[in-house]
Design a protein around this motif. Structure first.
Motif, PDB file in Angstrom:
ATOM      1  N   SER A 131       0.819  -1.207   0.000  1.00 26.65           N
ATOM      2  CA  SER A 131       0.000   0.000   0.000  1.00 26.65           C
ATOM      3  C   SER A 131       0.856   1.261   0.000  1.00 26.65           C
ATOM      4  CB  SER A 131      -0.911   0.010   1.230  1.00 26.65           C
ATOM      5  OG  SER A 131      -1.593   1.246   1.330  1.00 26.65           O
ATOM      6  N   GLY A 132       0.397   2.261  -0.747  1.00 26.65           N
ATOM      7  CA  GLY A 132       1.035   3.574  -0.726  1.00 26.65           C
ATOM      8  C   GLY A 132       0.307   4.563   0.158  1.00 26.65           C
ATOM      9  N   ALA A 133      -0.657   4.071   0.964  1.00 31.69           N
ATOM     10  CA  ALA A 133      -1.474   4.984   1.773  1.00 31.69           C
ATOM     11  C   ALA A 133      -0.647   5.785   2.767  1.00 31.69           C
ATOM     12  CB  ALA A 133      -2.558   4.189   2.510  1.00 31.69           C
ATOM     13  N   PHE A 134       0.460   5.208   3.262  1.00 28.31           N
ATOM     14  CA  PHE A 134       1.258   5.910   4.263  1.00 28.31           C
ATOM     15  C   PHE A 134       1.953   7.139   3.685  1.00 28.31           C
ATOM     16  CE2 PHE A 134       0.844   1.609   5.934  1.00 28.31           C
ATOM     17  CZ  PHE A 134       0.490   1.846   7.251  1.00 28.31           C
ATOM     18  N   GLU A 135       2.009   7.257   2.360  1.00 24.24           N
ATOM     19  CA  GLU A 135       2.610   8.440   1.755  1.00 24.24           C
ATOM     20  C   GLU A 135       1.761   9.686   1.975  1.00 24.24           C
ATOM     21  OE1 GLU A 135       5.545   8.873   0.443  1.00 24.24           O
ATOM     22  OE2 GLU A 135       6.129   6.774   0.671  1.00 24.24           O
ATOM     23  N   ALA A 136       0.514   9.512   2.426  1.00 22.26           N
ATOM     24  CA  ALA A 136      -0.316  10.665   2.764  1.00 22.26           C
ATOM     25  C   ALA A 136       0.116  11.318   4.066  1.00 22.26           C
ATOM     26  CB  ALA A 136      -1.785  10.249   2.857  1.00 22.26           C
ATOM     27  N   LEU A 137       1.002  10.650   4.824  1.00 27.07           N
ATOM     28  CA  LEU A 137       1.504  11.183   6.078  1.00 27.07           C
ATOM     29  C   LEU A 137       2.676  12.122   5.841  1.00 27.07           C
ATOM     30  CD1 LEU A 137       1.529   7.917   8.215  1.00 27.07           C
ATOM     31  CD2 LEU A 137      -0.134   9.783   8.363  1.00 27.07           C
ATOM     32  N   GLU A 138       2.941  12.955   6.813  1.00 23.93           N
ATOM     33  CA  GLU A 138       4.124  13.815   6.775  1.00 23.93           C
ATOM     34  C   GLU A 138       5.380  12.948   6.622  1.00 23.93           C
ATOM     35  OE1 GLU A 138       6.376  17.028   9.724  1.00 23.93           O
ATOM     36  OE2 GLU A 138       5.266  15.316  10.529  1.00 23.93           O
ATOM     37  N   GLY A 139       6.128  13.178   5.561  1.00 25.47           N
ATOM     38  CA  GLY A 139       7.340  12.414   5.329  1.00 25.47           C
ATOM     39  C   GLY A 139       7.108  10.976   4.931  1.00 25.47           C
ATOM     40  N   GLY A 140       5.861  10.560   4.744  1.00 30.50           N
ATOM     41  CA  GLY A 140       5.556   9.205   4.339  1.00 30.50           C
ATOM     42  C   GLY A 140       5.736   8.168   5.426  1.00 30.50           C
ATOM     43  N   LYS A 141       5.726   8.577   6.700  1.00 26.61           N
ATOM     44  CA  LYS A 141       5.923   7.624   7.795  1.00 26.61           C
ATOM     45  C   LYS A 141       5.273   8.150   9.065  1.00 26.61           C
ATOM     46  CE  LYS A 141      10.497   9.611   8.648  1.00 26.61           C
ATOM     47  NZ  LYS A 141      11.958   9.345   8.670  1.00 26.61           N
ATOM     48  N   THR A 142       5.170   7.271  10.067  1.00 25.02           N
ATOM     49  CA  THR A 142       4.586   7.675  11.335  1.00 25.02           C
ATOM     50  C   THR A 142       5.525   8.626  12.070  1.00 25.02           C
ATOM     51  OG1 THR A 142       5.551   5.808  12.542  1.00 25.02           O
ATOM     52  CG2 THR A 142       3.369   5.488  11.551  1.00 25.02           C
ATOM     53  N   ARG A 143       4.960   9.361  12.983  1.00 25.49           N
ATOM     54  CA  ARG A 143       5.731  10.276  13.833  1.00 25.49           C
ATOM     55  C   ARG A 143       6.091   9.507  15.104  1.00 25.49           C
ATOM     56  NH1 ARG A 143       6.148  15.815  13.228  1.00 25.49           N
ATOM     57  NH2 ARG A 143       6.488  17.072  15.088  1.00 25.49           N
ATOM     58  N   VAL A 144       7.349   9.094  15.246  1.00 22.02           N
ATOM     59  CA  VAL A 144       7.765   8.226  16.344  1.00 22.02           C
ATOM     60  C   VAL A 144       8.050   9.087  17.572  1.00 22.02           C
ATOM     61  CG1 VAL A 144       9.345   6.402  17.065  1.00 22.02           C
ATOM     62  CG2 VAL A 144       8.748   6.645  14.643  1.00 22.02           C
ATOM     63  N   ARG A 145       7.014   9.304  18.378  1.00 21.40           N
ATOM     64  CA  ARG A 145       7.137  10.160  19.552  1.00 21.40           C
ATOM     65  C   ARG A 145       6.538   9.532  20.813  1.00 21.40           C
ATOM     66  NH1 ARG A 145       8.005  15.552  17.861  1.00 21.40           N
ATOM     67  NH2 ARG A 145       9.313  15.425  15.984  1.00 21.40           N
ATOM     68  N   LEU A 146       5.793   8.436  20.695  1.00 19.52           N
ATOM     69  CA  LEU A 146       5.067   7.891  21.834  1.00 19.52           C
ATOM     70  C   LEU A 146       5.977   7.078  22.747  1.00 19.52           C
ATOM     71  CD1 LEU A 146       1.814   6.515  20.118  1.00 19.52           C
ATOM     72  CD2 LEU A 146       2.205   8.783  21.087  1.00 19.52           C
ATOM     73  N   SER A 147       5.561   6.980  24.006  1.00 23.70           N
ATOM     74  CA  SER A 147       6.088   5.973  24.918  1.00 23.70           C
ATOM     75  C   SER A 147       5.129   4.786  24.899  1.00 23.70           C
ATOM     76  CB  SER A 147       6.205   6.532  26.338  1.00 23.70           C
ATOM     77  OG  SER A 147       7.152   7.584  26.375  1.00 23.70           O
ATOM     78  N   PRO A 148       5.600   3.571  25.223  1.00 22.80           N
ATOM     79  CA  PRO A 148       4.738   2.389  25.121  1.00 22.80           C
ATOM     80  C   PRO A 148       3.438   2.487  25.928  1.00 22.80           C
ATOM     81  CG  PRO A 148       7.017   1.716  25.366  1.00 22.80           C
ATOM     82  CD  PRO A 148       6.994   3.200  25.569  1.00 22.80           C
ATOM     83  N   GLY A 149       3.442   3.268  27.016  1.00 23.33           N
ATOM     84  CA  GLY A 149       2.247   3.339  27.843  1.00 23.33           C
ATOM     85  C   GLY A 149       1.351   4.528  27.571  1.00 23.33           C
ATOM     86  N   ASP A 150       1.684   5.361  26.591  1.00 19.54           N
ATOM     87  CA  ASP A 150       0.872   6.545  26.303  1.00 19.54           C
ATOM     88  C   ASP A 150      -0.478   6.136  25.714  1.00 19.54           C
ATOM     89  OD1 ASP A 150       2.877   8.200  27.171  1.00 19.54           O
ATOM     90  OD2 ASP A 150       3.688   8.579  25.173  1.00 19.54           O
ATOM     91  N   LEU A 151      -1.547   6.620  26.325  1.00 15.49           N
ATOM     92  CA  LEU A 151      -2.896   6.259  25.890  1.00 15.49           C
ATOM     93  C   LEU A 151      -3.538   7.325  25.009  1.00 15.49           C
ATOM     94  CD1 LEU A 151      -4.319   4.715  29.198  1.00 15.49           C
ATOM     95  CD2 LEU A 151      -3.201   3.554  27.271  1.00 15.49           C
ATOM     96  N   TYR A 152      -3.028   8.535  25.057  1.00 16.13           N
ATOM     97  CA  TYR A 152      -3.581   9.632  24.252  1.00 16.13           C
ATOM     98  C   TYR A 152      -2.456  10.509  23.740  1.00 16.13           C
ATOM     99  CZ  TYR A 152      -8.684   9.473  24.381  1.00 16.13           C
ATOM    100  OH  TYR A 152     -10.000   9.140  24.150  1.00 16.13           O
ATOM    101  N   VAL A 153      -2.727  11.207  22.651  1.00 21.94           N
ATOM    102  CA  VAL A 153      -1.830  12.230  22.126  1.00 21.94           C
ATOM    103  C   VAL A 153      -2.579  13.557  22.169  1.00 21.94           C
ATOM    104  CG1 VAL A 153      -0.585  13.074  20.099  1.00 21.94           C
ATOM    105  CG2 VAL A 153      -0.597  10.639  20.628  1.00 21.94           C
ATOM    106  N   TYR A 154      -1.919  14.577  22.677  1.00 25.88           N
ATOM    107  CA  TYR A 154      -2.494  15.914  22.743  1.00 25.88           C
ATOM    108  C   TYR A 154      -1.615  16.881  21.959  1.00 25.88           C
ATOM    109  CZ  TYR A 154      -5.340  14.020  26.527  1.00 25.88           C
ATOM    110  OH  TYR A 154      -6.206  13.249  27.265  1.00 25.88           O
ATOM    111  N   VAL A 155      -2.255  17.753  21.203  1.00 30.81           N
ATOM    112  CA  VAL A 155      -1.544  18.782  20.452  1.00 30.81           C
ATOM    113  C   VAL A 155      -2.204  20.115  20.758  1.00 30.81           C
ATOM    114  CG1 VAL A 155      -0.883  19.642  18.183  1.00 30.81           C
ATOM    115  CG2 VAL A 155      -0.937  17.175  18.597  1.00 30.81           C
ATOM    116  N   ASN A 156      -1.387  21.089  21.115  1.00 32.36           N
ATOM    117  CA  ASN A 156      -1.894  22.431  21.363  1.00 32.36           C
ATOM    118  C   ASN A 156      -1.965  23.209  20.059  1.00 32.36           C
ATOM    119  OD1 ASN A 156      -2.032  22.046  24.179  1.00 32.36           O
ATOM    120  ND2 ASN A 156       0.130  22.568  24.390  1.00 32.36           N
ATOM    121  N   GLY A 157      -2.979  24.042  19.939  1.00 28.68           N
ATOM    122  CA  GLY A 157      -3.130  24.896  18.770  1.00 28.68           C
ATOM    123  C   GLY A 157      -3.302  26.337  19.182  1.00 28.68           C
ATOM    124  N   ILE A 158      -2.795  27.251  18.385  1.00 21.98           N
ATOM    125  CA  ILE A 158      -2.885  28.686  18.668  1.00 21.98           C
ATOM    126  C   ILE A 158      -3.494  29.392  17.460  1.00 21.98           C
ATOM    127  CG2 ILE A 158      -1.619  30.787  19.232  1.00 21.98           C
ATOM    128  CD1 ILE A 158      -1.532  28.769  21.465  1.00 21.98           C
TER     129      ILE A 158
END
Length: 341
Positions: A28-55
Motif C-alpha cells: 500500500s502507498g497509503a502511508f505516503e499521505a503522512l508527513e514524510g511518508g511515515k509515522t511520527r515516532v514520539r510515543l512511549s509504550p504506555g501513552d494512551l492519548y496524544v495531545y496537540v496544542n493549537g494557537i
C-alpha cells in the motif's frame, strides 16, 4: 498460529528448484499521505492519548490621521486537540519440529513468521490510518470531520462513471481539485513547492497513468493525442513548481459516496508562505510549529519483537507496536473524491 508443512511424495530422479513461489499482497502507498511518508515516532509504550496544542490569532488595528485614544489589541486563542492510541499485537508459536518441517520446503520458519507478523501489523496500521480503529470518534483519514468531500460531476456528455469519463475533462477536474486544495491551504505563490499526494485504487491510478490518453478535440488540450491524464497532470502541476505523486491502495474500492471508489488528495506537509518585506502571514513564523497535515503517531519505527520460551520446548514470538489512527489536523488540506467506477 498454525503452520502447515505436509509430507510429499516425489519421483526420482528429479530437479528441485531452490527458489520459492511466495504469496504477494499489495504494498500500500497509503502511508505516503503522512508527513514524510511515515509515522511520527514520539510515543512511549504506555501513552494512551496524544495531545496537540493549537494557537489562533485575531488581529485588530485602528487607522486614522490622528492618534487614537482607545486602541484595539490582538487576541491569542489557545486550543487543544487529542486522539487515542492503540496497541497492535500479534504472536507466533513454533518449536524445533515445526522448524524442521519448514526446512523440508527450504524455508526458514523464524524469518517467515517474523515477516508474516510484521505484514499483519502493517496491514492493521493501514486500516487504522485510513478508516480508524473507532470510526465513531472521527478516526482515520476517511472519517475526518471537516475534510472536503467531492463527488465526480458528470462530464459534458453526461457520463458520471470513471470508466467512461472524458479523459481531458478528467484531467481538468483533478487539476481543479489541486487548485482548490492549494487555495484552501494558502499554498500558492512565493515560489512554493507543494508535494501533492493522490492515493487511489489501482484501477483508477493505473488507468490514469498508463491508459487514459487525452483525446484530440476541436480545441487544444494539454497532452491531447500523446499524454495520459496522469502525465498531463504532472506536467501542468510541475510547470507551477509542484510535485504530484501517485500511490495506490485497493481497500479504497467502494469506499466513496454511494459505493464509488475513494480517491484521496492531500498536501502532507505545509510550506510556510512568506510575503516580503511586509508579511501578512507574520504570525505563521512562530516556532515550534507542526507543519504536518496528516499524522499517525507510533512508539517505534517498526514493531518490537519479544521472544518468550513456553512449555513443551516451544518458542513464542510477540510483536507489538502502539499507534494512533490516521489523524488529519488541518481538514482543509484533505480532499476525499468519490468516483463511481
Amino acid at each position: 498460529m498454525a503452520n502447515s508443512f505436509p509430507a510429499r511424495a516425489r519421483i526420482l530422479p528429479h530437479f528441485s528448484e531452490p527458489d520459492l513461489i511466495i504469496q504477494y499482497s499489495q504494498a500500500s502507498g497509503a502511508f505516503e499521505a503522512l508527513e514524510g511518508g511515515k509515522t511520527r515516532v514520539r510515543l512511549s509504550p504506555g501513552d494512551l492519548y496524544v495531545y496537540v496544542n493549537g494557537i489562533k490569532v485575531r488581529t485588530q488595528q485602528v487607522s486614522g490621521q490622528s492618534a487614537a485614544n482607545l486602541l484595539p489589541s490582538a487576541s491569542i486563542i489557545a486550543e487543544q486537540y487529542s486522539t487515542a492510541t492503540y496497541m497492535i499485537q500479534s504472536r507466533a508459536i513454533y518449536d524445533r519440529h515445526d522448524m524442521a518441517a519448514a526446512g523440508n520446503y527450504a524455508l526458514s520458519l523464524p524469518t517467515a513468521q517474523d515477516y508474516a507478523l510484521e505484514q499483519g501489523i502493517y496491514q492493521q496500521m493501514r486500516s487504522g490510518l485510513l478508516y480508524g480503529f473507532n470510526a465513531a470518534n472521527g478516526e482515520g483519514l476517511l472519517n475526518t470531520p471537516g475534510a472536503i468531500a467531492v463527488n465526480l460531476p458528470p462530464d459534458s456528455s453526461g457520463v458520471t462513471t470513471f470508466s467512461g469519463y472524458d479523459n481531458g475533462e478528467m484531467a481538468l477536474f483533478l487539476l481543479q481539485q489541486m487548485t482548490n486544495l492549494q487555495i484552501g491551504m494558502y499554498q500558492s505563490g512565493f515560489n512554493l513547492t507543494d508535494r501533492i499526494v493522490i492515493v487511489a485504487p489501482q484501477r483508477i491510478f493505473l488507468t490514469l497513468a498508463n491508459q487514459a490518453i487525452i483525446d484530440v478535440v476541436s480545441y487544444q488540450r494539454p497532452g491531447a493525442g500523446t499524454s495520459t491524464v496522469g502525465q498531463a497532470i504532472a506536467e501542468v502541476a510541475g510547470s507551477q513548481g509542484n510535485r504530484v505523486e501517485w500511490f495506490f491502495d485497493d481497500t479504497l474500492i467502494g469506499k466513496g459516496s454511494g459505493g464509488g471508489d475513494m480517491v484521496i488528495m492531500t498536501i502532507p506537509e505545509l510550506v510556510t508562505p512568506k510575503g516580503t518585506p511586509y508579511n501578512t502571514n507574520q504570525f505563521g513564523e512562530i516556532n515550534p510549529q507542526l507543519k504536518a497535515i496528516n499524522l499517525m503517531y507510533s512508539d517505534l519505527p517498526a514493531p518490537i519483537k519479544i521472544p518468550t520460551p513456553v512449555e513443551d520446548g516451544a518458542l513464542s514470538i510477540l510483536q507489538e507496536i502502539r499507534v494512533t489512527a490516521g489523524w488529519c489536523v488541518r481538514p482543509q488540506g484533505l480532499y476525499l473524491i468519490s468516483m463511481p467506477f
